[in-house]
Design a protein around this motif. Structure first.
Motif, short mmCIF file in Angstrom:
data_model
loop_
_atom_site.label_atom_id
_atom_site.label_comp_id
_atom_site.label_asym_id
_atom_site.label_seq_id
_atom_site.Cartn_x
_atom_site.Cartn_y
_atom_site.Cartn_z
N LYS A 54 25.30 -23.60 40.81
CA LYS A 54 25.64 -24.88 41.43
C LYS A 54 25.48 -25.18 42.69
N THR A 55 25.17 -26.49 43.34
CA THR A 55 24.99 -27.03 44.59
C THR A 55 26.30 -27.62 44.97
N GLU A 56 26.62 -27.81 46.06
CA GLU A 56 27.68 -28.43 46.56
C GLU A 56 27.46 -29.85 47.19
N PRO A 57 28.27 -31.04 46.53
CA PRO A 57 29.49 -30.83 45.74
C PRO A 57 28.86 -30.71 43.99
N THR A 58 27.81 -31.37 43.96
CA THR A 58 27.38 -31.40 42.50
C THR A 58 25.86 -30.92 42.58
N GLY A 59 25.33 -30.75 41.47
CA GLY A 59 23.72 -30.44 41.11
C GLY A 59 23.69 -29.04 40.68
N VAL A 60 22.44 -28.43 40.15
CA VAL A 60 22.32 -27.34 39.83
C VAL A 60 20.79 -26.96 40.17
N ILE A 61 20.55 -25.60 40.75
CA ILE A 61 19.38 -25.18 40.94
C ILE A 61 19.19 -23.82 39.96
N PHE A 135 18.07 -30.08 39.23
CA PHE A 135 18.82 -30.93 38.50
C PHE A 135 19.80 -31.57 39.63
N GLN A 136 19.21 -32.93 40.12
CA GLN A 136 19.63 -33.43 41.56
C GLN A 136 20.70 -34.68 41.24
N PRO A 137 21.78 -34.76 42.27
CA PRO A 137 22.67 -35.62 42.17
C PRO A 137 22.20 -36.59 43.40
N ALA A 138 23.00 -37.82 43.24
CA ALA A 138 22.86 -38.79 44.14
C ALA A 138 21.44 -39.21 44.90
N GLU A 139 20.70 -39.46 43.70
CA GLU A 139 19.26 -40.05 44.17
C GLU A 139 19.63 -41.60 44.25
N GLU A 140 20.62 -42.15 43.95
CA GLU A 140 20.80 -43.80 44.21
C GLU A 140 21.17 -44.15 45.48
N VAL A 141 21.76 -43.06 46.11
CA VAL A 141 22.20 -43.46 47.45
C VAL A 141 21.05 -42.34 48.63
#
Length: 391
Positions: A54-61, A135-141
């Motif tokens: 898991k990546t910080e604070p969210t997401g997965v590699i 699995f990437q978070p925060a693309e919209e920002v």
């Protein structure tokens, strides 16, 4: 043989693919709040026996280790939702979170990448190399890709590939052309300071409303009259705050907007011209100006080799008729951050179907996808990874 095995696996898991997408759609999480989505992805990877962190604070590699040595290809799927109220209230999988919905298709991207991972994991012993799953978070920002790169997402990666569901294209069509795909996306804020006073005595004031209005009207000529028409650019003023009361001359005005283009030199030029126009307009009226220019995402420029490989893979997997030539969009995409570290490409998979009412614009409250496109996207992920590693 492996091509056929991958295709059969995707078809076998098509119902599960739809279920995954619907679950994610009904439980949207906005940028940097994708904690449940991160956990869901992690648990699914656990079931498959695929290693991840898991990546910080969210997401997965995650990583699928091939049975034979070779290169590493990365597949990216973003997973954040938007602060948009869903208007499709009659869907069995409508958003359960008030004011939040997957209005851009990231639920589909996550589900497609999970099923692609499942199919690839079944043939991992035949893989000449490794497949990294982002699995990437925060693309919209426009912050998630940068965060994943900082946490090692692109270390050792030879090529990167991403997909975006596209409601403006017919279902099943695949577009991935060499060169510009998505524009750079920057923000700017211009603050004008004049001298306020009584609305009946403008001669004693410097009206910030007049200054700001003059700037808004004149700055459009930066694009229309000073940039080569063969270098597309958009300069949009989206917000203007000025004044406090009907009979008070405004002392301050704040303007906010965005700049979109494909060429780095155009980007630099517009940034400089914004400052120039602001200073000159302010000087005419005796006001002052302050410009903040915030660089967002870079332009997504598809590598020629990679884009041509996507077209070849799509034609072989689905037939020549699916290959589509969608024009570049002025929308922004932080997939460009990955392309700064390895060559690759970003494909569009059509999901627009008038019979299913899925041609609404991305970010609209009635946005939805033709779920028949899910298998196309999942297979394209998997077949591209196999093809690249075997090139």
């Amino acid at each position: 043989m492996i091509h056929a095995i991958i295709k059969e696996a995707i078809q076998t898991y098509s119902e599960e693919l739809t279920e995954l997408r619907r679950k994610l759609h009904s439980e949207p999480e906005v940028s940097w709040e994708e904690f449940k989505t991160t956990q869901f992805v992690s648990e699914y990877l656990d079931q498959l026996g695929i290693t991840y962190r898991k990546t910080e604070p969210t997401g997965v590699i995650a990583e699928i280790q091939g049975g034979r040595p070779g290169k590493t290809v990365a597949l990216r799927g973003d997973m954040d939702a938007l602060q948009v109220e869903e208007l499709n209230k009659d869907l069995p999988y409508t958003s359960r979170e008030e004011g939040k919905m997957h209005a851009c298709g990231h639920d589909a991207h996550t589900a497609m990448l999970l099923i692609a991972a499942k199919a690839l994991n079944e043939v991992k012993e035949e893989l000449p190399g490794n497949v990294r799953l982002l699995f990437q978070p925060a693309e919209e920002v426009a912050e998630g890709a940068k965060a994943l790169v900082a946490q090692g997402a692109m270390e050792g990666v030879d090529n990167v590939f991403g997909i975006h569901i596209w409601s403006q294209m017919p279902t099943h069509k695949v577009s991935c052309t060499p060169g510009p795909s998505f524009a750079s996306a920057d923000l700017f804020k211009v603050t004008f300071k004049g001298r306020g006073g009584h609305g009946a005595m403008p001669h004693a004031c410097i009206d910030a409303a007049i200054v700001a209005s003059s700037f808004v009207m004149n700055v459009q000529t930066v694009v229309s009259r000073t940039i080569d028409a063969q270098h597309p650019a958009v300069l949009t003023i989206g917000k203007m705050i000025v004044g406090t009361r009907f009979n008070v001359i405004a002392e301050n005005a704040v303007i906010e907007g965005t700049v979109r283009c494909f060429h780095p030199e155009t980007r630099y030029y517009i940034e400089n011209q914004l400052q120039h126009y602001a200073d000159q307009v302010a000087a005419i009226y005796g006001a002052t100006a302050n410009v903040e220019y915030i660089r967002g995402t870079k332009a997504v420029l598809n590598d020629e080799y990679s884009a041509n490989l996507v077209q070849k893979v799509a034609a072989e997997a689905f037939g020549d008729h699916v290959v589509y030539n969608e024009k570049p969009t002025m929308g922004g995409e932080d997939f460009s951050e990955y392309l700064a570290h390895a060559p690759g490409s970003f494909a569009l998979v059509g999901s627009g179907n008038p019979e299913k009412d899925t041609e609404w614009a991305h970010h609209h409250g009635k946005f939805n996808i033709d779920e028949d496109a899910l298998a196309t996207g999942a297979e394209l992920y998997a077949q591209y990874a196999w093809a690249y590693l075997n090139e």
